[in-house]
Structures are given as C-alpha cells and as structure tokens.
Write a protein that holds these residues in place. Structure first.
Motif, PDB file in Angstrom:
ATOM      1  N   THR A 598       0.847  -1.187   0.000  1.00  9.70           N
ATOM      2  CA  THR A 598       0.000   0.000   0.000  1.00  9.70           C
ATOM      3  C   THR A 598       0.880   1.234   0.000  1.00  9.70           C
ATOM      4  O   THR A 598       1.699   1.420   0.904  1.00  9.70           O
ATOM      5  CB  THR A 598      -0.931   0.025   1.223  1.00  9.70           C
ATOM      6  OG1 THR A 598      -1.753  -1.145   1.201  1.00  9.70           O
ATOM      7  CG2 THR A 598      -1.821   1.254   1.206  1.00  9.70           C
ATOM      8  N   THR A 599       0.729   2.062  -1.013  1.00 16.52           N
ATOM      9  CA  THR A 599       1.506   3.290  -1.145  1.00 16.52           C
ATOM     10  C   THR A 599       0.661   4.458  -0.659  1.00 16.52           C
ATOM     11  O   THR A 599      -0.468   4.655  -1.126  1.00 16.52           O
ATOM     12  CB  THR A 599       1.919   3.513  -2.611  1.00 16.52           C
ATOM     13  OG1 THR A 599       2.591   2.350  -3.085  1.00 16.52           O
ATOM     14  CG2 THR A 599       2.849   4.706  -2.727  1.00 16.52           C
ATOM     15  N   ALA A 615      -0.785   8.420 -11.520  1.00 12.23           N
ATOM     16  CA  ALA A 615      -0.541   6.977 -11.514  1.00 12.23           C
ATOM     17  C   ALA A 615       0.844   6.690 -10.962  1.00 12.23           C
ATOM     18  O   ALA A 615       1.729   7.556 -10.953  1.00 12.23           O
ATOM     19  CB  ALA A 615      -0.669   6.402 -12.926  1.00 12.23           C
ATOM     20  N   ASN A 628      -1.236   1.569 -11.298  1.00  9.54           N
ATOM     21  CA  ASN A 628      -2.490   1.963 -10.666  1.00  9.54           C
ATOM     22  C   ASN A 628      -2.754   3.440 -10.959  1.00  9.54           C
ATOM     23  O   ASN A 628      -1.982   4.302 -10.554  1.00  9.54           O
ATOM     24  CB  ASN A 628      -2.427   1.734  -9.151  1.00  9.54           C
ATOM     25  CG  ASN A 628      -3.792   1.829  -8.495  1.00  9.54           C
ATOM     26  OD1 ASN A 628      -4.556   2.762  -8.738  1.00  9.54           O
ATOM     27  ND2 ASN A 628      -4.095   0.859  -7.643  1.00  9.54           N
ATOM     28  N   TYR A 629      -3.837   3.701 -11.698  1.00 12.24           N
ATOM     29  CA  TYR A 629      -4.308   5.067 -11.947  1.00 12.24           C
ATOM     30  C   TYR A 629      -5.342   5.364 -10.860  1.00 12.24           C
ATOM     31  O   TYR A 629      -6.499   4.976 -10.964  1.00 12.24           O
ATOM     32  CB  TYR A 629      -4.911   5.177 -13.341  1.00 12.24           C
ATOM     33  CG  TYR A 629      -3.889   5.023 -14.437  1.00 12.24           C
ATOM     34  CD1 TYR A 629      -3.241   6.129 -14.974  1.00 12.24           C
ATOM     35  CD2 TYR A 629      -3.558   3.766 -14.920  1.00 12.24           C
ATOM     36  CE1 TYR A 629      -2.288   5.998 -15.978  1.00 12.24           C
ATOM     37  CE2 TYR A 629      -2.600   3.615 -15.923  1.00 12.24           C
ATOM     38  CZ  TYR A 629      -1.969   4.736 -16.437  1.00 12.24           C
ATOM     39  OH  TYR A 629      -1.018   4.602 -17.425  1.00 12.24           O
ATOM     40  N   PHE A 630      -4.889   6.018  -9.797  1.00 13.34           N
ATOM     41  CA  PHE A 630      -5.664   5.996  -8.568  1.00 13.34           C
ATOM     42  C   PHE A 630      -6.621   7.169  -8.375  1.00 13.34           C
ATOM     43  O   PHE A 630      -7.401   7.163  -7.417  1.00 13.34           O
ATOM     44  CB  PHE A 630      -4.724   5.903  -7.355  1.00 13.34           C
ATOM     45  CG  PHE A 630      -3.610   6.915  -7.337  1.00 13.34           C
ATOM     46  CD1 PHE A 630      -3.793   8.163  -6.779  1.00 13.34           C
ATOM     47  CD2 PHE A 630      -2.372   6.596  -7.875  1.00 13.34           C
ATOM     48  CE1 PHE A 630      -2.773   9.085  -6.755  1.00 13.34           C
ATOM     49  CE2 PHE A 630      -1.334   7.525  -7.855  1.00 13.34           C
ATOM     50  CZ  PHE A 630      -1.529   8.768  -7.297  1.00 13.34           C
ATOM     51  N   TRP A 649     -10.595  11.485   0.983  1.00  8.76           N
ATOM     52  CA  TRP A 649      -9.156  11.662   0.754  1.00  8.76           C
ATOM     53  C   TRP A 649      -8.659  13.003   1.274  1.00  8.76           C
ATOM     54  O   TRP A 649      -7.569  13.089   1.850  1.00  8.76           O
ATOM     55  CB  TRP A 649      -8.850  11.534  -0.737  1.00  8.76           C
ATOM     56  CG  TRP A 649      -8.938  10.134  -1.255  1.00  8.76           C
ATOM     57  CD1 TRP A 649      -8.978   8.987  -0.513  1.00  8.76           C
ATOM     58  CD2 TRP A 649      -9.006   9.726  -2.628  1.00  8.76           C
ATOM     59  NE1 TRP A 649      -9.058   7.894  -1.343  1.00  8.76           N
ATOM     60  CE2 TRP A 649      -9.076   8.310  -2.642  1.00  8.76           C
ATOM     61  CE3 TRP A 649      -9.013  10.406  -3.836  1.00  8.76           C
ATOM     62  CZ2 TRP A 649      -9.141   7.577  -3.833  1.00  8.76           C
ATOM     63  CZ3 TRP A 649      -9.086   9.684  -5.021  1.00  8.76           C
ATOM     64  CH2 TRP A 649      -9.148   8.282  -5.018  1.00  8.76           C
ATOM     65  N   ILE A 655      -4.028   9.464   0.106  1.00  7.10           N
ATOM     66  CA  ILE A 655      -4.677   8.473  -0.748  1.00  7.10           C
ATOM     67  C   ILE A 655      -3.896   7.180  -0.585  1.00  7.10           C
ATOM     68  O   ILE A 655      -2.674   7.161  -0.789  1.00  7.10           O
ATOM     69  CB  ILE A 655      -4.695   8.897  -2.224  1.00  7.10           C
ATOM     70  CG1 ILE A 655      -5.447  10.219  -2.403  1.00  7.10           C
ATOM     71  CG2 ILE A 655      -5.327   7.818  -3.090  1.00  7.10           C
ATOM     72  CD1 ILE A 655      -5.399  10.766  -3.827  1.00  7.10           C
ATOM     73  N   SER A 656      -4.580   6.118  -0.206  1.00  2.00           N
ATOM     74  CA  SER A 656      -3.933   4.817  -0.047  1.00  2.00           C
ATOM     75  C   SER A 656      -4.120   4.018  -1.328  1.00  2.00           C
ATOM     76  O   SER A 656      -5.255   3.806  -1.780  1.00  2.00           O
ATOM     77  CB  SER A 656      -4.533   4.054   1.139  1.00  2.00           C
ATOM     78  OG  SER A 656      -4.291   4.752   2.343  1.00  2.00           O
ATOM     79  N   VAL A 657      -3.001   3.579  -1.906  1.00  2.00           N
ATOM     80  CA  VAL A 657      -3.027   2.881  -3.198  1.00  2.00           C
ATOM     81  C   VAL A 657      -2.516   1.457  -2.994  1.00  2.00           C
ATOM     82  O   VAL A 657      -1.306   1.227  -2.889  1.00  2.00           O
ATOM     83  CB  VAL A 657      -2.158   3.613  -4.232  1.00  2.00           C
ATOM     84  CG1 VAL A 657      -2.275   2.932  -5.596  1.00  2.00           C
ATOM     85  CG2 VAL A 657      -2.563   5.085  -4.334  1.00  2.00           C
TER      86      VAL A 657
END
Length: 705
Positions: A598-599, A615, A628-630, A649, A655-657
């Motif tokens: 998780t980024t 992304a 990932n296009y978040f 957010w 934002i957790s990716v």
C-alpha cells in the motif's frame, strides 16, 4: 499587505460590501497602491450577495433578469472606474466586456485587466469548452484544502492574459469548515505553488485566509514566494521560518531553530486531519501506540514553546503567545484535538477496561475545556486589549466528545487489579463473572518490532489500593519493572482487604533472523513499513529524478519527480525515473505467497487534466509490473467521489493505493516508477499478514544498514 509584498485584495463577501461600507474605501486602497478585486462569484466590483440583497431587483439569474443585473453591474463599474482594479468576469463575458468598454470609455478592452476564476462548476464550464478572450486572466483554483485542481497545460500557457492560482488555508464549506487554528503546511504550499511556477501560472496569486489570525506566517510565506520564487527551494523552507522567528521575537539562532521545529510539527499534525474533523476514532487507541505517541508529541511541543515563552521579555511575550504558543496549546487543551484524544484514550478505552483512572481523566478533560476558553480570551485581550482578534474558535458544543465515567468509590468488578496488554482492547480478568474465570492471554513477541518492547498496563478495578509483583520464568524475557503500587490519587481508602490475585501471561517468541550481509528493511509482526525518502537506489531518466520534499506529509516527508519541467513529461509504465527499496520478509498473507503493498500518496488531483490521471507503477524483483491510476475522472468541475466527506481523501490528507504481488519469504527489492510528474509518495507499507488498523500506518520498520 504592502509589508509582506501583497498588492491585490478580495474583500470578504459574507457580510460586508467594500464599495459602500465606507465611501473612502476605494480611494484609500488606490492611494496605497492596493489593486482591488472581488471574489469568484462577485462580478464587476459589486459585493454579492450583500449589495444585491440591498439594491438588486428580482432573481440573481441573468437568464431571466438580465437588464436588472446588467444595470447593477454598471453601477459597480462606474463607482470604481477611476481606480486600479481587476474586474471579475461572469459567464456573460461578451455583455460584461461591452459594459466595461462603454463605462470606462476605452477603445481597446484588452487594456482593462479582467479575471475569470475557474472555481468549482465554472471549471466544469471551461472543461466543457466554454472560453473567454485571450487577454482575460484564467485563475485556476484548489479544492479548498490546498490541492490545486488544474494547472495550465502547455497549450494554455501562451495566452496574453496569462493565468494564476486561487489557494486556500482557510475554508467555510463541506465537509466541514476549517478556520480555527493553522492547519496548512508551508512545505505543502511550496509543493503545490512550485508546480504553478513551473507551469507559468504566476500572473495572479490569491490566498484565502479568512480571518488574518492565525495565518500570519503562512500568508507571508505565500506572498514572499510569489514575489520571488527563485529565492526558495525544497531544501531551504526552514530558513524562512527561522529568519521570521529571529525577526519577530529577537531569538537566538538556537531558539529560532526550535521555533521552526515547533511550527513544523504543529502544522504537520494539524494537517494530518483538520482539527475540526478529528473524532474519537481517528487515531488508534490500541495499535502502534498511535494515540499515545500523538498526544506525547503535542505535550512535547507545548513544553518547548512554554520554555521559550517564559524566557522572553514581557513586551515580547504577547506576540509570541499569539503566533507560536497559542497554536501549540489549544491542540492539546481543547475538546477538538488533544483533549478529545486524551479523553478518548482514557474514557472510551479505559471505560471498556473497567478501570477507575477513567474518572480522574474525565475531571482533567473538563478542566481543559475551560483552559481552552481562557486561551481564546487571553489571545483576544493581551497587548492592549485587541478584543475579538481571535474569533474563529470552534463551537464547543458541536465538537465535545462523548465521555463516560467509572464509579471511583464502588468496586467495578470482583478483584482490585486489571491488566491490559498492549494492543488489546480488553482487560484481564476481563469482563468475567466472579467465578467463571478467563483464559490466560497469549502474547507473541517479535525481535523486529520497531518499539523494541511490549508494555503491560496494571490498573485498579475499584477504589482498593494494592501492590503487585511481576516475575518471568524465562531468561530471555526481561521485565523493566518488577513491582509497584496502585492507588486512587488524593484519596484515602478504608475498605476491606482483598484476596490475592494472580494473572499468568503466556509468551511466544518469534526467533527470526536475516541472512548475514542483508541490508534493508525487515518485517516485524507481519509488516514492513518504509518512509518513501529512505530509498536504497534512485535512477534518473532524461534529467528527471525522484527527490525528497522535506517536511511534507503526515509522518516524515515525501518523494516526487523533479524538476517539474515546463513540458510536463510523462512516461509509460516502467520507462520513467525509478526509486528502489530493499526489504526482507518471513511470511506471506495467510501463507498464500501474496503480499499487499500500500503506497501512501499525497492527495493530489489530476492537475494536468483527466486524460492525464495520476498513476504509479511498481515492480517486485523481476516480477510483473503493476500500474495503478488511482484518481478517477470527475466531470463538471466536480471532485472524485472519494475526495469529499468526513472520511474522504481530503479529510484524511492521504490516498492509499494498494497493489497485490506474489512474493515468497526472503529478500526482495521494490521498484517504484514515475508515470505522471505530480505524484508525491509519503510512505510504503507491505502487509505480509500483520498490518493493523491505524490512521498513520505502522511506524517505520527496523533498517539493517
């Protein structure tokens, strides 16, 4: 304004009307060289809704009431035509330009400075194809939380009118107003506005500050950066604050440096989640010592500020109190922040654990509400009685947390002693009946947990004082304290003796080791947590590289591709600049061979358009690359659905990716690739099966270097 190099003003629109409140307002502003304007919804130098409510006729709708509205605007143009102004445009552009041509008696309307503010739905009109003449300034806007919605594209930077940015450090609106205490980071403002500089959005900068307090420092930085952006870079922002502290309070370099740290911490912690949005579950009460560490941080900055305040002369103390000391203190002494946090830790959790320390904390909480109110009064009356200068305090009734009390003079449950193990939300002997008993707790300990230890909280379940001893039957299990006593503070108990109690706690030790020579972050308790700035390697492409933005974000800092670049280059996944992290794992999730990465990314928007969504691309070792296009597209000037709300957010300031990878136990390298230029990565958390719920994420893992 002139002292901090500002020269353009939008008067507040709520209850005032600059042009009519005092007949000398416009003349005086012009004499001082202040260019006047009006906000995004107030065309042609007329206050809306105040002046319309006083002098308008019919609905405020040009589609059905054009003549009355046009006449209303004519008065605004006539009233201000001899002064230097920038005229805010409405969507009826051609009608307004003809009006200005007639009233100002100009042959070339391009000589009259005009601005069109692309705020909320008006940005939607622009994205749908509506355009204004080339000489009209386009004023791009943020999301009201300091995240710029859109910057000018390369194709939009050759307009003769140019463009600028409308930015907020104070806001009245959804999901909740934030205006009580400073909660914006200079590092974040620099990051967003340096992107504006790189994209030539520099014709006008407007800062929404609401009430001038408590945003003096931030307002000055915003204006100084706009005055000469070349003076400031990502590595010297602290010198701005340090120099400010020396100038304002005549501090030594050492004390000014400490003030810089105080302000950096206060603004970081308030920016994690606006104080008005904090609630009883924001910070974890059981995991990673999160709530305790947050509260300890606030206590620390308050103590540091108190030391400096006490060292100042009486003449200097009022200014320091208002600009530095007050922002430290409400955060731990108001029902919104620390006291809400402290009361929640001690009321909500300890009530569940049936411990009478709850009642003591309730009394402390109640007194802190009164202390907070007294601080507001003090700020309003110090230094000659500047009453009402601090007027944006929160409505206490709206934010008071729910609290409960445990009877301090009555036994809560059989037995005097309660034992709470770190990370558990229950106490032993738990909520058991007198004779039913509870199973002995089992505890797992890990040598690679960052805290390095585990605590046991011994407390009272009633008014009876007692002594305790703790013993270990394993040589590898070390106790920091083997005995102690518990009693109600300031209370003499005359009660019957309690029978002896004992509680057995079983330990399981994870004997995990890493191979000799490994360097990197090591899993502890099923988690690898890495601050993004702590990379092992960094690879540049075409002059672009990942760099650290010191101080930004919720925990340490962030990394972002640099320099911004005027052409806004992007890359296909895997071809751009990369940054690498080495880590070692002992487990996978449920031993399936999978891990979740998780980024934690700063809440930036698709500021180069929704056809260029933000992304990141990631790869573990030589495995498959994932992208990932978040940030999803949002039409009509709206924000993505995940953006708003009390838990969106923007509110969470992150934002957790997440991405799921296949990776067996052992040594690995995680590679992060740039795709779009505006991404700011703060933290990376790798879940091998043990990540627990928290607001800030697990603390950084142990690094072997």
């Amino acid at each position: 304004m002139l002292r901090i190099k500002a020269n353009y003003l939008w008067p507040a629109m709520w209850t005032s009307a600059f042009g009519i409140d005092d007949a000398q307002n416009q003349a005086l502003a012009d004499w001082w060289g202040i260019v006047m304007g009006t906000s995004h919804e107030e065309p042609i130098m007329r206050s809306t809704p105040v002046e319309w409510d006083l002098f308008g006729s019919g609905p405020w709708d040009y589609g059905v009431n054009a003549q009355n509205i046009y006449n209303f605007w004519v008065i605004g143009a006539n009233r201000s035509k001899t002064y230097e102004n920038i005229f805010t445009m409405a969507c009826e552009v051609q009608a307004i330009r003809q009006l200005l041509t007639d009233v100002l008696n100009v042959s070339d309307i391009t000589t009259v400075t005009q601005v069109w503010t692309l705020y909320k739905e008006v940005e939607g009109y622009y994205e749908d194809g509506m355009r204004v003449p080339d000489d009209v300034i386009l004023l791009w806007t943020d999301d009201n939380f300091g995240n710029v919605r859109r910057y000018p594209l390369v194709s939009e930077r050759n307009r003769t009118g140019g463009s600028g940015v409308y930015y907020h450090v104070d806001y009245v609106g959804e999901p909740r107003n934030y205006k009580w205490i400073t909660s914006s980071q200079i590092s974040k403002t620099y990051e967003q506005m340096s992107a504006a500089v790189a994209r030539d959005a520099v014709r006008i900068w407007v800062l929404n500050v609401g009430d001038l307090k408590p945003y003096e420092l931030h307002t000055e930085f915003f204006m100084m950066y706009g005055w000469d952006a070349s003076l400031w870079n990502r590595n010297n922002l602290d010198t701005f604050v340090s120099s400010w502290a020396q100038r304002e309070f005549d501090l030594s370099v050492q004390d000014a440096t400490e003030v810089t740290d105080i302000i950096a911490n206060v603004t970081r912690w308030n920016a994690r989640r606006k104080p008005e949005l904090l609630n009883s579950t924001t910070y974890s009460l059981t995991n990673y010592r999160e709530a305790e560490n947050v509260l300890a941080g606030w206590e620390s900055v308050s103590n540091a500020s108190t030391r400096i305040y006490n060292s100042l002369s009486s003449a200097m103390q009022p200014a320091f109190f208002q600009l530095v000391h007050h922002p430290c203190r409400p955060a731990i002494r108001s029902p919104i922040c620390g006291s809400r946090l402290a009361s929640t830790i001690c009321e909500h959790l300890k009530h569940d654990l049936v411990r009478t320390i709850t009642s003591l904390r309730w009394r402390i909480y109640s007194s802190k509400i009164m202390i907070s109110r007294s601080i507001i009064i003090r700020c309003s009356t110090e230094n000659g009685g500047h009453n009402f200068i601090v007027i944006a305090q929160p409505a206490y009734g709206q934010y008071d947390p729910f609290t409960t009390k445990v009877q301090s003079k009555k036994q809560a449950l059989p037995g005097a002693m309660r034992i709470v193990i770190e990370g558990r939300a229950v106490a032993w002997p738990e909520h058991c009946g007198k004779d039913t008993g509870c199973p002995n707790p089992s505890v797992s300990i890990d040598p690679f947990v960052p805290a390095g230890n585990l605590f046991f909280d011994v407390g009272a379940g009633g008014p009876t004082p007692f002594t305790f001893t703790a013993t270990s039957n394993a040589s590898w299990l070390k106790l920091s304290s083997a005995e102690g006593s518990i009693s109600q503070l300031s209370r003499t108990a005359h009660l019957r003796a309690q029978p002896p109690m004992s509680q057995v706690i079983n330990f399981v030790a994870n004997h995990t080791v890493v191979p000799s020579g490994f360097k990197g972050f090591v899993e502890g308790d099923g988690t690898v947590s890495i601050e993004a700035a702590h990379a092992a390697r960094n690879t540049s492409v075409d002059g672009l590289t990942w760099v650290e933005l010191p101080g930004i974000g919720r925990t340490l800092s962030g990394v972002t591709p640099w320099p911004r670049g005027g052409d806004d280059r992007n890359f296909t996944a895997g071809s751009g600049p990369s940054i690498e992290y080495d880590f070692y794992t002992f487990n996978t999730q449920n031993q399936t061979g999978n891990i979740t990465v998780t980024t934690y990314v700063s809440p930036s928007l698709n500021s180069l358009g929704d056809d260029r969504p933000l992304a990141i691309a990631m790869q573990i070792d030589s495995g498959a690359l994932q992208t990932n296009y978040f940030v999803p597209p949002a039409s009509g000037g709206n924000l993505p659905p995940q953006w708003d709300g009390n838990d969106g957010w923007a509110a969470n300031s992150i934002i957790s990716v997440p991405m799921v990878f296949t990776a067996s136990s052992g040594a690995h390298t995680l590679k992060l690739f740039m795709i779009e230029p505006s991404v700011v990565v703060q933290k990376i958390v790798i879940d091998t099966g043990g990540v627990l719920p928290s607001y800030l994420g697990p603390p950084e893992s142990i690094l072997i270097s």
